[in-house]
Structures are given as C-alpha cells and as structure tokens.
Design an enzyme around this catalytic site. Structure first.
Site, PDB file in Angstrom:
ATOM      1  N   SER A 207     -22.902 -82.133   2.076  1.00  0.00           N
ATOM      2  CA  SER A 207     -23.338 -80.759   2.559  1.00  0.00           C
ATOM      3  C   SER A 207     -23.003 -79.905   1.297  1.00  0.00           C
ATOM      4  CB  SER A 207     -22.351 -80.550   3.544  1.00  0.00           C
ATOM      5  OG  SER A 207     -22.572 -81.094   4.658  1.00  0.00           O
ATOM      6  N   GLY A 208     -23.528 -78.916   1.321  1.00  0.00           N
ATOM      7  CA  GLY A 208     -23.348 -77.580   0.519  1.00  0.00           C
ATOM      8  C   GLY A 208     -24.716 -77.405  -0.596  1.00  0.00           C
ATOM      9  N   HIS A 209     -25.695 -78.331  -0.121  1.00  0.00           N
ATOM     10  CA  HIS A 209     -26.852 -78.189  -0.784  1.00  0.00           C
ATOM     11  C   HIS A 209     -28.160 -77.823   0.028  1.00  0.00           C
ATOM     12  CE1 HIS A 209     -25.137 -81.287  -3.511  1.00  0.00           C
ATOM     13  NE2 HIS A 209     -24.980 -82.178  -2.590  1.00  0.00           N
TER      14      HIS A 209
ATOM     15  N   ASP B 273     -22.957 -92.303  -2.406  1.00  0.00           N
ATOM     16  CA  ASP B 273     -24.137 -92.487  -1.487  1.00  0.00           C
ATOM     17  C   ASP B 273     -24.858 -93.911  -1.614  1.00  0.00           C
ATOM     18  OD1 ASP B 273     -24.470 -90.020  -0.555  1.00  0.00           O
ATOM     19  OD2 ASP B 273     -25.858 -89.249  -2.264  1.00  0.00           O
TER      20      ASP B 273
ATOM     21  N   HIS C 221     -23.452 -80.814  -7.559  1.00  0.00           N
ATOM     22  CA  HIS C 221     -22.327 -81.143  -6.846  1.00  0.00           C
ATOM     23  C   HIS C 221     -21.140 -80.149  -7.389  1.00  0.00           C
ATOM     24  CE1 HIS C 221     -24.376 -84.674  -5.603  1.00  0.00           C
ATOM     25  NE2 HIS C 221     -23.919 -84.518  -4.476  1.00  0.00           N
TER      26      HIS C 221
ATOM     27  N   GLY D 123     -13.753 -81.691  -7.525  1.00  0.00           N
ATOM     28  CA  GLY D 123     -12.255 -81.272  -7.386  1.00  0.00           C
ATOM     29  C   GLY D 123     -11.736 -81.318  -6.053  1.00  0.00           C
ATOM     30  N   ASP D 124     -12.462 -82.785  -5.372  1.00  0.00           N
ATOM     31  CA  ASP D 124     -11.653 -83.000  -4.049  1.00  0.00           C
ATOM     32  C   ASP D 124     -11.156 -84.546  -3.707  1.00  0.00           C
ATOM     33  OD1 ASP D 124     -13.995 -84.805  -4.259  1.00  0.00           O
ATOM     34  OD2 ASP D 124     -14.812 -84.087  -2.289  1.00  0.00           O
TER      35      ASP D 124
ATOM     36  N   THR E   2     -13.268 -95.257 -14.883  1.00  0.00           N
ATOM     37  CA  THR E   2     -12.981 -95.116 -13.280  1.00  0.00           C
ATOM     38  C   THR E   2     -11.952 -95.740 -12.767  1.00  0.00           C
ATOM     39  OG1 THR E   2     -14.114 -96.965 -12.684  1.00  0.00           O
ATOM     40  CG2 THR E   2     -15.550 -95.340 -13.204  1.00  0.00           C
TER      41      THR E   2
ATOM     42  N   ASP F 280      -8.826 -90.043 -15.645  1.00  0.00           N
ATOM     43  CA  ASP F 280      -9.596 -89.957 -14.491  1.00  0.00           C
ATOM     44  C   ASP F 280      -8.923 -90.052 -13.022  1.00  0.00           C
ATOM     45  OD1 ASP F 280     -12.572 -90.959 -13.187  1.00  0.00           O
ATOM     46  OD2 ASP F 280     -10.916 -92.342 -12.257  1.00  0.00           O
TER      47      ASP F 280
END
Length: 581
Positions: A61-63, A118, A224, A407-408, A500, A560
C-alpha cells in the site's frame, strides 16, 4: 536514540488501521468492487464464470490508486494489498488467486513488481496455487531505467499500469492466458520509466525517510520512499524533462519517426500546475526529436504517499505491434483511476464474508526427529530470547533501514517477534520441523513485506530439510541452515556479498560447518562470531540486491538492517551468547 525529525502529519485514524481504512474507502468510491477485508483483497463483483482470463495486480500500500483503484472491466479483476510499502503475505496472494479463478476459468495472470518481497511472496503463492490445480501464470514487471543494471533487473514503476490496461483489455477480448503473458513480456521490453523527487515521503506515524536540500533533487527515486541514484541541483521544468527523456530515449534506442505512448506519474505531492507544465515540455521535447506521441496520460497512477516528484514512462509503439497496443490502450475500461471510467452504478461497494474462504497453510508436520521435554524448554527459551532482542532493537533496525530502504525493518520484525512470543505460550515443540514450519507461517501472515517473505521461505526450507532427517544431531541442523540460505538465494536473487541478511546467514553456516566436530560451547561461539563478522561486513559492501541496491550509496547508513537483525537474533538465541560478548 530517538530521531530528531518531526513526524509528518497525515489525516488518518491510526498508522495501524490506515491500510484497511483505505480499502474501505476504495469500495465506497467504486461500487462495482467487493472487499475481502481479512485478506486485504478487492475484486470485481461477479456472479457467474466469465470463462476468460482474470488479471490480478497488487503489492504494498502507499501507491494509491495502484492497485485497487485500477480494478474495473477492461483492466484488473482484482488486487491484493500489503502493508504500507510492504509486500502482501503469501496467504493473501493465494486467496486472491483462488477467488478470481472461481469466476474466471480461463486462468489468472498475476502482474507483480520486480521487488524482492513480491517475488518471494507471490512466487510461493504461485507454487501453492498450481499444486491445488489452479491455472495461474505470473509476470514480473520491471522497466525502471535507474535500476536497469541491477542483477535482478529494473524495478517496477508506473509502467506496470500500462500493463494493467493492456492485459486487461486483451483478457476482455477473450485471449488465452499464455498469449496475454507473452504480450506482457514484449511490452515490458519496450517501455522505460525514470523520475525525480524534490522531497521525501514518510510512513504513517514516522518522520521523512531521507533528506533533500532545498536546491537539490533526487534522480531515479523509487516508489517505496527510497532515495534516488544521484543528487542533482534543481533545474527548470524544461531542463528536468530533457534530463529524464534523454536517458529514456537512449535506453529504448528511439529514433526519429518512432511512435510512443507517454505517461506522467504524479508521485503524490506534485501540483496540477507542475504536472501540466511537465506535459507541455514532454510534447515539445518529442516534437524536437521527431518522435510521434500517440497518447499522453497524466495523473496519480502509482504514487509514493506524499512524495513531491514525478516519473515519465514511454512505451515504444513502433513497428506493427504498436497499432495492436494502441487499440488495447484505447479499449473501454471501467477502472476508477483510469480516464474514461464509468461510475454510474449507484450505492456503496460491498464487503465479502471471507472467513471461510481458502487460505494458505498445509497443516502440521509430524515427521523428522523429536525433542525431549528438556530440549523443548531449551528451544522455547532460545526463541523467547531471540524474539525479545528483536523487540528491543526495533528503533535501531528501522534507522539502519531508512534512506536505503523504507525504514520498517524493525517494525516488521517486531510484529514477527510478538507473534512468536504468543505462540510459545501454548505451543508444543516436540517436532522441531513443525516448529520451523509454524514460524514460517507466522512470518508469512504476521510479518509481511520483504522480510516476511525471506523469513517464511528460509524457515519453510529449513523445516522441510529437518523433517527428512532421521536424527536430531548437528548435521541435521546444519542441513536445515544451508537449505534456508539456498531457498532465500534462489527466490530472492541475492548471494553472499550482495549486502543482505544472507551475508550473516552464510557466515554463520560456514562457521557451523567448519566447527561441526568441536565441543558445544566452541561451536556456538564460532557461529556467533561469524554472524557478527557477516553483519559488520555489510557496512563496507556495495548493495547488489534488495531495495538498498536501487539507491545512491550516499544514503547508506552503515550495516544492512536485515543482516544486523539476524546477527542479533542468533546472538540472543544461542546459549553461548554471553561467551561472545
């Protein structure tokens, strides 16, 4: 240490409810739609089997209006939403596929963005759907010029909306699943997007994700909240459009007399005055280049919350295919956020009772070695310690994830940790393979996003490896750890050295293998030390996978976040943690 940046004001009820509240608003605005609230899925209302192919979109969401606002006849048949800038969990994707297949026996084409979360979550859903006999094909969209040299290809930007329209129109004409997917592949090769941002956005309840000086702009910003690949001095509208289109034209190798369709995507906070000026400059530029602009679309298509900026996407309509694609673009559509939509149906949108509809999950695993009561308690305490350290370090992990991420990281891992702590209150840990499987399901449903996909895949692979073992020895657990790393690399596209969490996991697994015959305290100490080295090493690496690989190195904030999180988790979980402090 708390952030000194103020939290950005937003007209919401709460950060926790904003995604669900948004979806309720979508179906209130567009009465042809039906919301399945427990799975964050929106579909077209249908009573009978259309017999044709359904097109499913979705992502974080956010898009908005992407993707639910683009559902309608001749476009999407359904969309699945994740959290803000977070991929939807596998179970919700699988639910959406299953729901669409009930009313569209031609199969389901799923269009997804080229983002790690995704690819992981949707990919796992495809495998489960196919195993259930559902006719489904996925296509990964990626047309971003700024990230086109990335090892996994360019990110998906607003060009994905072009594909929603083209595939939806082709499905409405009755074409078969593979024909539509093949067309999508050809379109993806012939479109390119690039944009700029003038200010950052912020997650609900959070401060802006990065800083931009008053006289600067970011070239190649994503959707994003991530920064761009290069900071540039502000230019005029004309100079900025020339900068962007020069790169897109070169990328597509466009020549005089070529034909294109153009899209201007408002990233969220750009005024209509600015958008109209940009439109004029695009027309002038293409006229000067003698490139014929057949169509120009402008508006909010795939935004990044309130980010001030825009993207330009060009679709090459040259050669014979151009006429076919142009016909599909011009075909009628009832999608609310696409121009020319029909909003004449009265009454509010509806809610589906989706409690008893298909969900992900494959039951308990009761194979592989078992644990004694004492061993179960050791495992329980290790998992509690690991969960507690993730909760304690939420802010650190969010900070490491900002700028080069969204940032999440700390937020999502805290959700997972809290779910694990609740699970441990009553769970039987007799079969460790089943424990790992249930943790995998929790990562999928409670964590969400890229991190949820990574942990879900890694834990499920470890579970499968352990279930095939005949004994609960070190070799069995080493096999589980190595299987986890292999699965994450296969579906996520990253390898050790790409900056990563795999750098931590690989280092720990190698130390495990090298010290397999050592005494227990030495073995655990070496694993912890190796995990710490792996996490610290990411501070000096160039990101080659994941969201950090899309942005300028200037926005790197040290290690990371995912690598550091795993090192913290292992340090707390392994009984020798105190020895390595």
């Amino acid at each position: 240490m708390a952030s000194s940046k103020p939290i950005t004001k937003k007209v919401i009820n709460s950060p926790e409810s904003c995604v669900d509240d948004n979806l309720r608003g979508v179906v209130a605005l567009y009465p042809k739609l039906l919301l399945h609230p427990k799975h964050r899925v929106v579909t077209l209302r249908r009573k009978d089997d259309s017999g044709r192919v359904a097109v499913l979109g979705g992502g974080g969401s956010g898009h908005e209006p992407f993707a639910a606002g683009l559902i309608g006849p001749g476009m999407l048949d359904g969309a699945v939403a994740g959290g803000v800038f977070a991929s939807p969990p596998t179970g919700n994707v699988l639910y959406a596929i299953t729901q669409l297949y009930k009313y569209n026996s031609g199969g389901v084409l799923v269009l997804l963005g080229n983002y790690t979360g995704d690819r992981l979550n949707f990919g796992k859903a495809f495998e489960k759907a196919k195993n259930a006999g559902i006719k489904v094909e996925g296509f990964i969209v990626g047309e971003d010029v700024a990230s086109s040299q990335n090892k996994t290809g360019g990110r998906s930007m607003c060009g994905e909306v072009f594909l929603y329209k083209l595939c939806g129109a082709m499905a409405a004409e009755g074409h078969d699943l593979l024909s539509i997917r093949n067309m999508a592949s050809e379109v993806n090769k012939n479109m390119a997007t690039l944009g700029v941002c003038l200010s950052a956005c912020s997650l609900p309840g959070q401060p802006p994700l990065f800083d931009i000086a008053q006289d600067e702009m970011e070239l190649g910003a994503g959707v994003h909240g991530e920064a761009g690949i290069e900071k540039l001095k502000m230019g005029s509208a004309k100079e900025t459009v020339v900068l962007i289109l020069d790169k897109i034209v070169a990328h597509l190798k466009l020549q005089p007399k070529n034909r294109v369709a153009a899209m201007i995507n408002n990233l969220g906070g750009t005024s209509l005055l600015e958008m109209n000026i940009i439109a004029a400059e695009i027309k002038d530029y293409l006229d000067r280049k003698q490139i014929k602009m057949e169509r120009l679309y402008s508006g909010h298509f795939k935004t990044s919350l309130e980010m001030h900026g825009f993207q330009i996407c060009l679709l090459d309509l040259s050669e014979e295919r151009g006429d076919s694609w142009l016909r599909l673009l011009d075909a009628p559509s009832g999608a609310g956020a696409w121009s020319g939509c029909d909003l004449s149906v009265g009454g509010p949108g509806g809610l589906a009772e989706d409690d008893d509809l298909p969900q992900a999950g494959e039951g308990k695993i009761t194979s592989g070695p078992t644990l004694s009561v004492q061993e179960q308690e050791i495992l329980r305490e290790s998992l509690r310690a690991a969960s507690a350290v993730l909760v304690e370090n939420e802010e650190l992990l969010n900070r490491l994830d900002s700028g080069c991420g969204d940032g999440d990281c700390g937020i999502t891992l805290k959700k997972f940790a809290n779910a694990v702590l609740k699970y441990l209150e009553t769970a039987s840990l007799e079969y460790p393979s089943n424990v790992l499987w249930e943790l995998s399901e929790m990562a999928e449903t409670d964590m969400g996003g890229t991190s949820g996909g990574i942990y879900s895949l890694g834990l499920s692979a470890a579970s499968q490896a352990l279930s095939k073992s005949k004994s609960n020895d070190r070799s069995a657990w080493l096999s589980a750890m190595c299987s986890s790393a292999t699965a994450i690399s296969k579906y996520g596209g990253a390898e050790p050295g790409d900056c990563t969490m795999l750098d931590t996991l690989h280092s720990a697994a190698m130390a495990f293998k090298e010290n397999l015959g050592a005494d227990l305290q030495t073995l655990l100490l070496k694993i912890n030390e190796a995990a710490e080295r792996g996490a610290k090493a990411t501070a000096d690496m160039i990101p080659r996978a994941g969201r950090a690989s899309y942005v300028s190195l200037a926005h790197s904030r040290g290690e990371d976040a995912g690598a550091r999180a795993l090192a913290l988790l292992l340090r707390a979980a392994l009984p020798a943690a105190a020895l390595s402090s």
